[in-house]
Design an enzyme around this catalytic site. Structure first.
Site, PDB file in Angstrom:
ATOM      1  N   ASN A  78       0.857  -1.176   0.000  1.00 38.84           N
ATOM      2  CA  ASN A  78       0.000   0.000   0.000  1.00 38.84           C
ATOM      3  C   ASN A  78       0.899   1.234   0.000  1.00 38.84           C
ATOM      4  O   ASN A  78       2.128   1.131   0.112  1.00 38.84           O
ATOM      5  CB  ASN A  78      -0.979  -0.014   1.176  1.00 38.84           C
ATOM      6  CG  ASN A  78      -0.283  -0.016   2.532  1.00 38.84           C
ATOM      7  OD1 ASN A  78       0.728   0.660   2.736  1.00 38.84           O
ATOM      8  ND2 ASN A  78      -0.826  -0.781   3.475  1.00 38.84           N
ATOM      9  N   LEU A  79       0.303   2.407  -0.128  1.00 37.69           N
ATOM     10  CA  LEU A  79       1.111   3.623  -0.296  1.00 37.69           C
ATOM     11  C   LEU A  79       2.006   3.876   0.915  1.00 37.69           C
ATOM     12  O   LEU A  79       3.167   4.275   0.765  1.00 37.69           O
ATOM     13  CB  LEU A  79       0.200   4.824  -0.549  1.00 37.69           C
ATOM     14  CG  LEU A  79       0.911   6.153  -0.832  1.00 37.69           C
ATOM     15  CD1 LEU A  79       1.800   6.041  -2.071  1.00 37.69           C
ATOM     16  CD2 LEU A  79      -0.108   7.280  -1.012  1.00 37.69           C
ATOM     17  N   SER A  80       1.478   3.636   2.121  1.00 34.31           N
ATOM     18  CA  SER A  80       2.284   3.861   3.329  1.00 34.31           C
ATOM     19  C   SER A  80       3.495   2.940   3.353  1.00 34.31           C
ATOM     20  O   SER A  80       4.611   3.368   3.682  1.00 34.31           O
ATOM     21  CB  SER A  80       1.429   3.640   4.581  1.00 34.31           C
ATOM     22  OG  SER A  80       0.382   4.575   4.646  1.00 34.31           O
ATOM     23  N   GLU A  81       3.285   1.666   3.011  1.00 38.74           N
ATOM     24  CA  GLU A  81       4.394   0.709   2.977  1.00 38.74           C
ATOM     25  C   GLU A  81       5.416   1.093   1.908  1.00 38.74           C
ATOM     26  O   GLU A  81       6.631   0.989   2.123  1.00 38.74           O
ATOM     27  CB  GLU A  81       3.855  -0.696   2.723  1.00 38.74           C
ATOM     28  CG  GLU A  81       3.018  -1.251   3.870  1.00 38.74           C
ATOM     29  CD  GLU A  81       2.236  -2.493   3.480  1.00 38.74           C
ATOM     30  OE1 GLU A  81       1.902  -3.278   4.383  1.00 38.74           O
ATOM     31  OE2 GLU A  81       1.940  -2.662   2.277  1.00 38.74           O
ATOM     32  N   ASP A 100      -5.901  -7.900   1.020  1.00 37.47           N
ATOM     33  CA  ASP A 100      -6.057  -9.336   0.773  1.00 37.47           C
ATOM     34  C   ASP A 100      -6.956  -9.585  -0.431  1.00 37.47           C
ATOM     35  O   ASP A 100      -6.713 -10.495  -1.233  1.00 37.47           O
ATOM     36  CB  ASP A 100      -6.652 -10.025   2.005  1.00 37.47           C
ATOM     37  CG  ASP A 100      -5.695 -10.034   3.188  1.00 37.47           C
ATOM     38  OD1 ASP A 100      -4.490  -9.853   2.967  1.00 37.47           O
ATOM     39  OD2 ASP A 100      -6.165 -10.217   4.329  1.00 37.47           O
TER      40      ASP A 100
END
Length: 473
Positions: A193-196, A262
């Site tokens: 995701n963007l944060s990761e 998921d």
């Protein structure tokens, strides 16, 4: 976009297995022992969590799923195996008596989570050899591998799983965790995701920066593709030799993003396992994400829900339109990864040969556009007395066919300008052309990465023969 037959998919999921437990009850008073609410437990529920939720999403799509991971030799492991069996998931659990099955117990009152209790030891200290051996045995029968990392230790030797998958020629998709993405070197696709993603490459202020930093990451990790999920901003697909694909979010109401990642990786895996191109798989995953965030709690998406979403995405107007209108209609369809097919002709007297040809052309993609010669163009091409049917009649007949999405007229001797403006994925022409270079517009299509196909006409059907038969009485 056409919904795949997910029942043909076989996917192997490897990752951290968890059991999610919920205790539900009312909380009407404060404990005299401490300033905390007292919950009178009225019901309880158990659900598959962690990597098992990816497997559950795949099973909900109708695919065949094998799930591999660790669990303890305890009551929670037995409960997890029962749930997996009910869901139709083939579980391959490596039991470890020395550790506890990862269990997350949530106490919920009036739809509010009051506390979560985690029972876990982690698996990083375990000998990975037995799990790797079972993984290699399962590889031969699977189509796609999904590695679902929750940083609990099951994928401590993730490099071995990736290397074995690549040697076996199996695509391996990874839902990463943490900031050490170098562990995933050589994977087919990463889905942070963007944060990761930003935790690894730094903050990104726009699409261009996501693309620049994403391409550098792909090169460093030897990835075939990178999919960054961006919440309400949709998702961005990056590939080394293709332009970035930025898809807008489809969710109208966002209630809960729990488990959306998921759902994305499960739809991706299922679509790739049945042979769909990556762009199609990403478009389907984007639709699925828009559905699942509209549900409360960890949820999955059914093929029926996807079918409704695909149908609802159809352009509101089909049939005879102008080129300018068509180009506007195609913008969101391209973003969604739909495959555009174009053919052209006079179609003066529509006959069964035409119908069969157009059905064949439509089967090569998701949308079929028919470019039709105007009356003056037909006259110059076919001679006096043609066309028999004027342009509005010919366009109406074509638009009535189920295989045809849009009909656009052109006045020139050839539709080259129209083909170059549309930039279809597939240009189709019927006849006995010896070489595709003889087909008008082939250069524009090939330059933009498309393909040119030649289809055979159905023997025994000809507009000229029909006209001659009518004239001869």
């Amino acid at each position: 976009m056409i919904l795949p037959d997910f029942s043909l998919a076989r996917v192997l999921v490897v990752g951290d297995l968890m059991l999610d437990r919920y205790w539900f009850g009312g909380a009407s008073r404060i404990s005299p022992e401490a300033p905390v609410p007292v919950v009178r437990v009225e019901s309880s529920e158990e659900r598959i969590g962690g990597a098992g939720n990816v497997a559950l999403n795949l099973a909900a799509l109708g695919g065949e799923v094998d799930l591999l991971g660790y669990a303890g030799e305890d009551e929670a492991a037995a409960a997890l195996e029962r749930l997996l069996a009910v869901a139709g998931i083939r579980s391959h659990i490596e039991r470890c008596p020395a550790v506890a099955t990862i269990t997350k117990l949530r106490v919920v009152s009036r739809q509010q989570q009051l506390i979560r209790l985690d029972f876990e030891d982690g698996f990083a200290h375990l000998d990975p050899a037995p799990l790797v051996t079972r993984f290699r045995a399962l590889l031969e029968e699977t189509g796609v591998v999904v590695l679902s990392d929750y940083a609990k230790g099951t994928l401590a030797c993730v490099e071995e799983f990736i290397a074995a998958s690549r040697r076996a020629g199996k695509p391996v998709l990874v839902d990463p965790k943490g900031v050490d993405f170098d562990r995933y070197r050589g994977a087919t696709l990463l889905t942070p995701n963007l944060s990761e993603f930003e935790a690894v490459v730094g903050a990104c202020c726009d699409d261009a920066e996501i693309e620049r930093k994403g391409r550098a990451l792909m090169t460093r990790l030897d990835l075939e593709a990178l999919l960054v999920t961006r919440g309400e901003h949709g998702m961005s697909l990056l590939r080394p030799t293709a332009g970035a694909l930025h898809l807008p979010a489809h969710g109208k109401e966002v209630y809960d993003v729990t488990g959306a990642g998921d759902t994305v990786i499960s739809v991706l895996a299922a679509a790739l396992a049945v042979g769909r191109p990556l762009t199609d798989a990403v478009a389907l995953a984007n639709l699925a994400a828009g559905i699942v965030v509209g549900k409360l709690g960890t949820a999955s998406v059914s093929p029926e829900e996807l079918a409704i979403a695909i149908h609802g995405q159809r352009a509101p107007r089909r049939g005879a339109i102008t080129l300018a209108e068509l180009l506007d209609v195609l913008i969101p369809l391209r973003r969604a990864g739909e495959r555009i097919v174009v053919t052209n002709g006079c179609f003066d007297l529509l006959h069964p040969g035409h119908v069969h040809y157009l059905e064949q052309a439509r089967a090569l993609g998701d949308r079929l556009i028919v470019l039709v010669n105007g009356d003056d163009s037909v006259r110059r091409l076919k001679g006096a007395g043609r066309p028999v049917n004027p342009l509005p009649h010919r366009m109406a007949m074509l638009a009535a066919l189920e295989s045809v999405d849009w009909v656009v007229a052109f006045d020139g001797d050839t539709p080259r300008d129209e083909i170059c403006a549309i930039r279809p994925h597939v240009l189709v022409k019927g006849g006995d052309y010896a070489d595709i270079t003889a087909i008008v517009g082939h250069d524009c299509v090939l330059e933009t990465g498309g393909e040119v196909r030649i289809l055979d006409f159905v023997e025994g059907h000809s507009t000229t023969r029909i006209i001659e038969a009518i004239r001869n009485g």
